[in-house]
Motif scaffolding. Structure first.
Motif, PDB file in Angstrom:
ATOM      1  N   TYR A  47       0.809  -1.221   0.000  1.00 44.01           N
ATOM      2  CA  TYR A  47       0.000   0.000   0.000  1.00 44.01           C
ATOM      3  C   TYR A  47       0.846   1.278   0.000  1.00 44.01           C
ATOM      4  O   TYR A  47       0.311   2.391  -0.006  1.00 44.01           O
ATOM      5  CB  TYR A  47      -0.915   0.048   1.230  1.00 44.01           C
ATOM      6  CG  TYR A  47      -1.987  -1.018   1.315  1.00 44.01           C
ATOM      7  CD1 TYR A  47      -2.415  -1.721   0.197  1.00 44.01           C
ATOM      8  CD2 TYR A  47      -2.596  -1.301   2.535  1.00 44.01           C
ATOM      9  CE1 TYR A  47      -3.403  -2.696   0.298  1.00 44.01           C
ATOM     10  CE2 TYR A  47      -3.587  -2.264   2.647  1.00 44.01           C
ATOM     11  CZ  TYR A  47      -3.985  -2.961   1.528  1.00 44.01           C
ATOM     12  OH  TYR A  47      -4.972  -3.911   1.647  1.00 44.01           O
ATOM     13  N   VAL A  78       3.391   0.550   8.244  1.00 43.30           N
ATOM     14  CA  VAL A  78       2.806   1.194   9.426  1.00 43.30           C
ATOM     15  C   VAL A  78       3.407   0.599  10.708  1.00 43.30           C
ATOM     16  O   VAL A  78       4.130  -0.391  10.671  1.00 43.30           O
ATOM     17  CB  VAL A  78       1.255   1.113   9.425  1.00 43.30           C
ATOM     18  CG1 VAL A  78       0.675   2.008   8.334  1.00 43.30           C
ATOM     19  CG2 VAL A  78       0.766  -0.326   9.262  1.00 43.30           C
ATOM     20  N   CYS A  98      -2.072   2.319  12.419  1.00 46.24           N
ATOM     21  CA  CYS A  98      -3.095   1.512  11.735  1.00 46.24           C
ATOM     22  C   CYS A  98      -4.369   1.589  12.560  1.00 46.24           C
ATOM     23  O   CYS A  98      -4.383   1.184  13.730  1.00 46.24           O
ATOM     24  CB  CYS A  98      -2.630   0.066  11.608  1.00 46.24           C
ATOM     25  SG  CYS A  98      -3.961  -1.089  11.158  1.00 46.24           S
ATOM     26  N   ALA A  99      -5.443   2.094  11.944  1.00 47.34           N
ATOM     27  CA  ALA A  99      -6.712   2.275  12.663  1.00 47.34           C
ATOM     28  C   ALA A  99      -7.275   0.941  13.138  1.00 47.34           C
ATOM     29  O   ALA A  99      -7.967   0.886  14.160  1.00 47.34           O
ATOM     30  CB  ALA A  99      -7.716   2.984  11.758  1.00 47.34           C
ATOM     31  N   MET A 100      -6.988  -0.125  12.432  1.00 43.07           N
ATOM     32  CA  MET A 100      -7.460  -1.452  12.887  1.00 43.07           C
ATOM     33  C   MET A 100      -6.726  -1.884  14.154  1.00 43.07           C
ATOM     34  O   MET A 100      -7.344  -2.354  15.107  1.00 43.07           O
ATOM     35  CB  MET A 100      -7.224  -2.477  11.775  1.00 43.07           C
ATOM     36  CG  MET A 100      -7.173  -3.899  12.257  1.00 43.07           C
ATOM     37  SD  MET A 100      -8.449  -4.907  11.655  1.00 43.07           S
ATOM     38  CE  MET A 100      -8.117  -5.020   9.935  1.00 43.07           C
ATOM     39  N   ASN A 147      -2.191  -7.232  12.392  1.00 42.63           N
ATOM     40  CA  ASN A 147      -2.520  -5.802  12.509  1.00 42.63           C
ATOM     41  C   ASN A 147      -3.000  -5.527  13.941  1.00 42.63           C
ATOM     42  O   ASN A 147      -4.185  -5.328  14.206  1.00 42.63           O
ATOM     43  CB  ASN A 147      -3.647  -5.416  11.548  1.00 42.63           C
ATOM     44  CG  ASN A 147      -3.309  -5.660  10.094  1.00 42.63           C
ATOM     45  OD1 ASN A 147      -2.615  -6.616   9.760  1.00 42.63           O
ATOM     46  ND2 ASN A 147      -3.782  -4.799   9.225  1.00 42.63           N
ATOM     47  N   CYS A 184     -11.012  -2.558   9.662  1.00 45.34           N
ATOM     48  CA  CYS A 184     -10.197  -1.547   8.974  1.00 45.34           C
ATOM     49  C   CYS A 184     -11.154  -0.574   8.293  1.00 45.34           C
ATOM     50  O   CYS A 184     -11.959  -1.001   7.451  1.00 45.34           O
ATOM     51  CB  CYS A 184      -9.332  -2.230   7.914  1.00 45.34           C
ATOM     52  SG  CYS A 184      -8.772  -1.076   6.647  1.00 45.34           S
ATOM     53  N   VAL A 221     -10.818   1.441   5.916  1.00 47.14           N
ATOM     54  CA  VAL A 221     -10.697   1.509   4.441  1.00 47.14           C
ATOM     55  C   VAL A 221     -11.534   0.396   3.795  1.00 47.14           C
ATOM     56  O   VAL A 221     -12.243   0.626   2.803  1.00 47.14           O
ATOM     57  CB  VAL A 221      -9.218   1.375   4.007  1.00 47.14           C
ATOM     58  CG1 VAL A 221      -9.080   1.407   2.497  1.00 47.14           C
ATOM     59  CG2 VAL A 221      -8.358   2.458   4.661  1.00 47.14           C
ATOM     60  N   HIS A 222     -11.480  -0.805   4.348  1.00 47.62           N
ATOM     61  CA  HIS A 222     -12.191  -1.935   3.747  1.00 47.62           C
ATOM     62  C   HIS A 222     -13.639  -2.075   4.251  1.00 47.62           C
ATOM     63  O   HIS A 222     -14.515  -2.531   3.511  1.00 47.62           O
ATOM     64  CB  HIS A 222     -11.428  -3.240   4.039  1.00 47.62           C
ATOM     65  CG  HIS A 222     -10.097  -3.311   3.347  1.00 47.62           C
ATOM     66  ND1 HIS A 222      -8.945  -2.800   3.899  1.00 47.62           N
ATOM     67  CD2 HIS A 222      -9.743  -3.808   2.136  1.00 47.62           C
ATOM     68  CE1 HIS A 222      -7.934  -2.993   3.056  1.00 47.62           C
ATOM     69  NE2 HIS A 222      -8.387  -3.602   1.980  1.00 47.62           N
ATOM     70  N   GLU A 240     -10.407  -8.209   4.443  1.00 47.71           N
ATOM     71  CA  GLU A 240     -10.795  -7.219   5.463  1.00 47.71           C
ATOM     72  C   GLU A 240     -12.140  -6.574   5.101  1.00 47.71           C
ATOM     73  O   GLU A 240     -12.653  -5.751   5.858  1.00 47.71           O
ATOM     74  CB  GLU A 240      -9.717  -6.137   5.602  1.00 47.71           C
ATOM     75  CG  GLU A 240      -8.467  -6.627   6.316  1.00 47.71           C
ATOM     76  CD  GLU A 240      -7.362  -5.582   6.371  1.00 47.71           C
ATOM     77  OE1 GLU A 240      -7.620  -4.398   6.091  1.00 47.71           O
ATOM     78  OE2 GLU A 240      -6.218  -5.958   6.684  1.00 47.71           O
ATOM     79  N   CYS A 247      -5.459   4.194   2.197  1.00 40.62           N
ATOM     80  CA  CYS A 247      -5.066   4.197   3.612  1.00 40.62           C
ATOM     81  C   CYS A 247      -4.107   5.377   3.803  1.00 40.62           C
ATOM     82  O   CYS A 247      -2.959   5.327   3.357  1.00 40.62           O
ATOM     83  CB  CYS A 247      -4.381   2.887   3.979  1.00 40.62           C
ATOM     84  SG  CYS A 247      -3.775   2.918   5.678  1.00 40.62           S
ATOM     85  N   MET A 278      -0.634   4.840   5.360  1.00 39.01           N
ATOM     86  CA  MET A 278       0.315   4.123   4.487  1.00 39.01           C
ATOM     87  C   MET A 278       0.975   5.089   3.503  1.00 39.01           C
ATOM     88  O   MET A 278       2.046   4.806   2.979  1.00 39.01           O
ATOM     89  CB  MET A 278      -0.416   3.030   3.704  1.00 39.01           C
ATOM     90  CG  MET A 278      -0.607   1.762   4.484  1.00 39.01           C
ATOM     91  SD  MET A 278       0.942   0.818   4.515  1.00 39.01           S
ATOM     92  CE  MET A 278       0.396  -0.667   5.357  1.00 39.01           C
TER      93      MET A 278
END
Ligand code: 13P
Ligand code: SF4
Length: 304
Positions: free
Chosen positions: A26, A61, A86-88, A114, A172, A174-175, A200, A260, A263
């Motif tokens: 990414y 990340v 990483c938000a996750m 993650n 996540c 993004v997903h 994800e 992301c 990233m």
């Protein structure tokens, strides 16, 4: 410095300092020019574990650099931007993990890579999107707890008969935001395209996929396919790499905002500064390393 000078200087510093650069799929695509290894989380973990370099610069990340440090504690691990989180991984901390575990005593914990080092240190085995199904299978358990990604956990359950996967409600952003409508819109506009989805994504989305897999899994499958058009349902970096490597094929990113942001914080200039100034060094508490390396080593040894 222009791009060519930056690339030359980074390559010179890598040699002088016996350093390597690991780059996630990414990352901004120009990072691949100076990366020694580029790929998904599993591949990069394996490379971090076996390198002879003194310094690992992680273009990725925070949790990725932390994992590299746990696998290679005697090496210097650098993350060029400290705020590349990483938000996750931020969705579960140690207290939340302990509270979740206490509701299901004696059920093994599978921890998506993650996640923080502390969360790994109290898990039984780690996994990535590339090997999650095989990791869970390898446990031979009837029930597992899966943290922090609810969607990867649900995907694993859908692939295995007779294993109950109890998921933590992380995701996540993004997903998680990708919907069935987004897929149908692109399928209607591109009826011949194959749908390639990262696990994800929510299960309603993975159910519509022609292929589900990690970022490297998607890239390898596209490259070896005779098909010519693909809807890519993950982060934009995957499309940029596919367009670079497969100019005879057509790629449709699910939508432009599948990006992301953390990233994308790292640029060539940051890699140069990181190597020049040894910044920013990732440190992990020794006691956490001792415990967290166990589930990561178990993961690395399970076949993808
Ligand atoms: P993989 O590259 O392992 O598929 O992971 C995707 C991701 O979200 C990494 O943060
Ligand atoms: Fe974390 Fe999602 Fe970004 Fe991957 S894409 S680093 S899971 S926020």
């Amino acid at each position: 410095m222009n791009q060519k000078e930056l690339v030359d200087n980074i390559n010179r510093l890598k040699k002088e300092k016996n350093a390597i650069v690991l780059a996630h799929t990414y990352q901004n695509v120009e990072i691949d020019e100076i990366a020694d290894f580029s790929g998904d989380s599993l591949y990069l973990s394996r490379m971090a574990a076996k390198t002879d370099a003194d310094i690992i610069v992680f273009a990725g990340v925070y949790f990725m650099a932390e994992t590299a440090k746990i696998l290679s504690p005697d090496k210097t691990v650098l993350l060029p931007k400290l705020n590349a989180g990483c938000a996750m991984a931020d969705k579960i901390n140690l207290e939340q993990l302990r509270a979740f575990k206490s509701k299901y005593p004696n059920v093994p914990v599978v921890c998506y890579v993650n996640s923080t080092a502390e969360v790994k240190s109290e898990s039984d085995i780690c996994c990535t999107s590339a090997n999650a199904v095989n990791v869970v299978k390898s446990l031979g358990a009837k029930e597992v707890l899966f943290v922090p990604d609810q969607h990867l956990g649900s995907y694993v359950e859908s692939q295995l008969d007779e294993v109950k996967v109890i998921t933590y409600p992380g995701f996540c952003p993004v997903h998680h935001a990708i919907t069935v409508d987004d897929i149908n819109k692109q399928k209607n506009a591109n009826p011949n395209a194959k749908v390639m989805v990262h696990p994800e994504c929510p299960s309603a989305v993975t159910e519509l996929a022609d292929f589900v897999g990690s970022t490297t899994g998607i890239i390898k499958t596209v490259k070896s396919s005779d098909e010519k058009e693909f809807i890519i349902v993950t982060e934009k970096g995957v499309v940029e790499r596919l367009e670079r490597d497969c100019p005879d094929k057509k790629f449709i990113l699910i939508y432009e905002k599948a990006v992301c942001e953390t990233m994308k914080l790292i640029h060539l200039e940051d890699i140069f500064n990181s190597l020049k100034n040894n910044e920013f060094e990732i440190k992990v508490d020794e006691n956490i390393i001792k415990k967290a390396v166990i589930p990561i080593d178990r993961m690395v040894s399970v076949n993808a």
